[in-house]
Enzyme design. Structure first.
Site, PDB file in Angstrom:
ATOM      1  N   SER A 179      -6.241   4.027 -11.386  1.00  0.00           N
ATOM      2  CA  SER A 179      -7.054   3.100 -10.598  1.00  0.00           C
ATOM      3  C   SER A 179      -8.328   3.809 -10.177  1.00  0.00           C
ATOM      4  O   SER A 179      -8.327   5.017  -9.940  1.00  0.00           O
ATOM      5  CB  SER A 179      -6.294   2.651  -9.346  1.00  0.00           C
ATOM      6  OG  SER A 179      -7.155   1.930  -8.469  1.00  0.00           O
ATOM      7  N   TYR A 182      -1.537   3.502  -2.012  1.00  0.00           N
ATOM      8  CA  TYR A 182      -1.866   3.182  -3.400  1.00  0.00           C
ATOM      9  C   TYR A 182      -2.859   4.196  -3.974  1.00  0.00           C
ATOM     10  O   TYR A 182      -2.630   4.744  -5.061  1.00  0.00           O
ATOM     11  CB  TYR A 182      -2.452   1.774  -3.467  1.00  0.00           C
ATOM     12  CG  TYR A 182      -2.784   1.296  -4.861  1.00  0.00           C
ATOM     13  CD1 TYR A 182      -1.773   0.855  -5.705  1.00  0.00           C
ATOM     14  CD2 TYR A 182      -4.091   1.267  -5.325  1.00  0.00           C
ATOM     15  CE1 TYR A 182      -2.060   0.403  -6.988  1.00  0.00           C
ATOM     16  CE2 TYR A 182      -4.391   0.819  -6.597  1.00  0.00           C
ATOM     17  CZ  TYR A 182      -3.375   0.391  -7.430  1.00  0.00           C
ATOM     18  OH  TYR A 182      -3.671  -0.054  -8.694  1.00  0.00           O
TER      19      TYR A 182
END
Length: 261
Positions: free
Chosen positions: A144, A157
């Protein structure tokens, strides 16, 4: 473009029941890979496999939790024995728990790392152990852009993706002399069920594209939300022979949202 080095290879894709994992699975199948699809969502996984088979592709469903070490070991062994030698691995399984640090629950933090980091480790270790005997293979971890730029309310995350990104680079270095290439594709905001779960208004996509000064988040310079197929295209390139001299690379696919950081 026609990519080579995929046709006939056994490809394992985690998180294959939806989102980016599903898009990767579909594209791999189109390029002739024998896809072994791993996910916890049994019904969705079975439906995808049935659809791919009806289109003439070779696909098998493997219901497993990537955060369960023994389940991963058993799944990889079953694929090697019953499907064939694994030549491709795509780590696409992921979860996201949003919230401020003070509100983030212990179990949310742990579950995020269990899937996004430990799952990548368990699956990569099990697969590369076999690849190394054959002196060939390609691994792509879906990371990500949050791994390189801080995000408010996404600490677990972002941290878990940063860990799996560096792990994949270390994996690549350790196995480079055995001709196993390991790379990362780091998406930005992508139109997936995970992304839509974050939207609080109907104009969620427009808000993401515009960005937010309040949360120190730049919008998307290309002025569009990525589709899962955009990410899958990048994954396929890094798997293919056209990327045969690329390893330890982190390919960011975010429409410029992190300004090339």
């Amino acid at each position: 473009m026609s990519y080579t080095g995929i046709d006939g290879n056994v490809a394992v894709v985690t998180g294959a029941a939806q989102g980016i994992g599903e898009a990767v699975a579909r594209l791999l199948a189109q390029y002739g890979a024998i896809v072994a699809l791993v996910d916890q969502q049994e019904a969705a996984l079975s439906q995808l496999v049935s659809e791919l088979r009806s289109q003439g592709h070779q696909a098998v469903a493997c219901v497993a939790d990537v955060s369960d070490r023994q389940a991963v070991e058993d799944t990889v062994q079953q694929i090697e024995e019953n499907v064939g030698p694994i030549g491709i691995l795509v780590n696409a399984a992921g979860v996201l728990h949003a919230g401020t640090v003070s509100e983030l629950k212990d179990e949310e933090w742990m579950r995020t790392f269990d899937v996004n980091t430990h799952g990548v480790f368990y699956m990569s270790r099990a697969v590369v152990r076999n690849m190394s005997k054959r002196q060939t293979g390609a691994v792509v971890t879906v990371g990500s852009n949050a791994a390189s730029v801080p995000r408010m309310h996404m600490s677990a995350y972002a941290a878990s993706k940063a860990a799996s990104t560096m792990f994949t680079k270390c994996l690549a270095l350790e196995y480079a002399n055995q001709h196993i290439r390991c790379n990362i594709v780091s998406p930005g905001s992508t139109d997936t069920p995970m992304q839509r779960a974050l939207w609080q208004e109907e104009d969620g996509a427009e808000a993401v594209i515009a960005g937010s000064l309040k949360t120190y988040r730049l919008g998307i310079p290309l002025n569009r939300m990525a589709l899962p197929s955009d990410i899958a295209d990048a994954v396929i390139f890094l798997i293919s022979d056209q990327a045969r001299h690329i390893t330890m690379h982190n390919l960011c696919v975010d429409g410029g949202a992190t300004l090339g950081v």
